[in-house]
Scaffold this active site. Structure first.
Site, PDB file in Angstrom:
ATOM      1  N   ASP A   1      10.473  -6.300 -52.535  1.00  0.00           N
ATOM      2  CA  ASP A   1      10.358  -6.244 -51.083  1.00  0.00           C
ATOM      3  C   ASP A   1      11.745  -6.082 -50.480  1.00  0.00           C
ATOM      4  O   ASP A   1      12.696  -5.709 -51.176  1.00  0.00           O
ATOM      5  CB  ASP A   1       9.671  -7.521 -50.568  1.00  0.00           C
ATOM      6  CG  ASP A   1       8.830  -7.290 -49.318  1.00  0.00           C
ATOM      7  OD1 ASP A   1       9.319  -6.604 -48.392  1.00  0.00           O
ATOM      8  OD2 ASP A   1       7.692  -7.783 -49.248  1.00  0.00           O
TER       9      ASP A   1
ATOM     10  N   GLU B   1      -0.162  -6.076 -47.126  1.00  0.00           N
ATOM     11  CA  GLU B   1       0.751  -7.221 -47.209  1.00  0.00           C
ATOM     12  C   GLU B   1       1.095  -7.757 -45.831  1.00  0.00           C
ATOM     13  O   GLU B   1       1.168  -8.970 -45.620  1.00  0.00           O
ATOM     14  CB  GLU B   1       2.031  -6.814 -47.951  1.00  0.00           C
ATOM     15  CG  GLU B   1       2.967  -7.964 -48.293  1.00  0.00           C
ATOM     16  CD  GLU B   1       4.039  -8.237 -47.247  1.00  0.00           C
ATOM     17  OE1 GLU B   1       4.819  -9.198 -47.429  1.00  0.00           O
ATOM     18  OE2 GLU B   1       4.097  -7.505 -46.233  1.00  0.00           O
ATOM     19  N   GLU B   2       1.315  -6.838 -44.884  1.00  0.00           N
ATOM     20  CA  GLU B   2       1.797  -7.231 -43.560  1.00  0.00           C
ATOM     21  C   GLU B   2       0.768  -8.016 -42.744  1.00  0.00           C
ATOM     22  O   GLU B   2       1.110  -8.594 -41.711  1.00  0.00           O
ATOM     23  CB  GLU B   2       2.242  -5.989 -42.768  1.00  0.00           C
ATOM     24  CG  GLU B   2       3.412  -5.227 -43.365  1.00  0.00           C
ATOM     25  CD  GLU B   2       4.734  -5.972 -43.283  1.00  0.00           C
ATOM     26  OE1 GLU B   2       4.738  -7.115 -42.792  1.00  0.00           O
ATOM     27  OE2 GLU B   2       5.753  -5.412 -43.722  1.00  0.00           O
TER      28      GLU B   2
END
Length: 359
Positions: A233, A210-211
């Site tokens: 999140d 995701e990052e």
């Protein structure tokens, strides 16, 4: 907090999982999912979800496994490690911090260093030091010695910070709440609903990478093709000195966050309103978030197939994208409770109405 919850949080937040190197935390997540259900689904990048429920619309819920960190990009002749960022970093929070280099021969402790401040020019002192001016010192005297320790270009580098319950017992400190908080919520929702007569099929777990671009979100959503999805999140808490309340008005302990806007997604209006009404019906506190400078997995979830009604449910966190972060136990529990009530109410007719196919 009972001992089982404490141990789960400790393991989730202390286990390393850099983007593209999520193996350790993936194995932990897989172990925990298999204590709840033997039905699991994975994509080819390493995202994983467990499934409960036998029929009906497909509901997907996922945090992301990966954390911000670094990757070794060069080993100097003197044995220092040059690095590149995996995820978003701000130079001010990096210097003099201990890190863990994950090598083929085992983990090594290092410290992030740079040119000493005593020899910086006046102009240099006014600027945030760039990552390419930093290095990791592992105590090696040469590149040969560094390599003898097992270090190679391409090795991931993780932060170091133990999990800790602070004195009020509800403020929780750890290095990777972004986003092991979302992983924790996904696991607890799966656990609470495992014995329920669900009117749907719940796929709950976590994505990878995701990052670095919401990559696992795209592949997982394409694998499952859900009818409704939720990304779990963290959001930026604004309850510390110097924060602009107009830019960040979220507070620890005031409830989970419903994402009303971010850089990657405008949430599906009918789903958003449905969740808000559930929260009000069950007296579950919540906060609204509108931001223009961040993105979540929801940005890819909602584009799968012909489109997936999607909402981000987060918890506020202080100091994310650094070596340490904080969340509040009540926010985690309320996020779980809200999602349990929401998912329990998503039968076929309700899902069709949300999707706009009738009513």
């Amino acid at each position: 907090m009972d001992d089982k919850t404490y141990q789960l949080m400790k393991e989730l937040t202390e286990t390393e999982g850099l983007p593209g190197f999520e193996d350790r935390v993936y194995n932990l997540m897989k172990r925990e999912i298999k204590t709840i259900t033997n039905e699991t689904t994975t994509d080819n990048l390493g995202s994983i979800v467990g499934k409960v429920g036998d029929s009906g619309p497909k509901i997907m819920l996922a945090g992301h496994l990966d954390e911000v960190g670094f990757i070794v990009s060069n080993i100097t002749k003197k044995g220092f490690l040059k690095i590149k960022a995996l995820g978003g970093w701000w130079g001010h929070v990096m210097l003099a911090q201990r890190v863990k280099v994950l090598t083929s021969k085992g983990d090594l402790t290092g410290v992030i260093g740079s040119k000493a401040p005593h020899v910086l020019s006046v102009e240099e002192r006014k600027k945030v030091l760039k990552i390419d001016k930093m290095f990791i010192d592992i105590g090696a005297s040469s590149d040969e010695e560094a390599r003898s320790f097992g270090v190679e270009v391409g090795d991931p580098v993780a932060t170091i910070c133990p999990f800790e319950v602070l004195p009020n017992k509800k403020t929780l400190l750890a290095r990777t709440w972004d986003n092991r908080a979302g992983c924790y919520v996904a696991l607890k929702v799966l656990e609470k609903l495992q014995s329920s007569s669900l009117p749907n099929q719940l796929f709950s777990g976590a994505t990878v990478q995701e990052e670095v671009g919401l990559r696992g979100a795209q592949t997982l959503a394409q694998t499952i093709l859900p009818d409704i999805s939720f990304a779990t999140d963290v959001g930026v808490a604004g309850d510390t000195p110097g924060m602009d309340q107009d830019a960040a008005n979220l507070e620890l302990g005031n409830g989970p966050i419903l994402g009303f806007l971010d850089r990657s997604m405008v949430p599906h209006r009918k789903l958003r309103d449905f969740v808000v009404n559930i929260a009000k019906e069950y007296n579950i506190p919540f906060q609204r978030e509108l931001m223009t400078g961040g993105a979540t997995d929801g940005g890819k979830f909602h584009l799968a197939g012909s489109g997936v009604p999607t909402l981000v449910v987060s918890v506020p966190s202080r100091y994310i994208h650094s070596h340490v972060s904080m969340v509040h136990l009540d926010d985690l529990n309320n996020a779980v409770d809200l999602l349990v009530q929401v998912i329990s109410a998503l039968d076929e007719q309700t899902v069709q109405k949300i999707k706009g196919l009738e009513g």
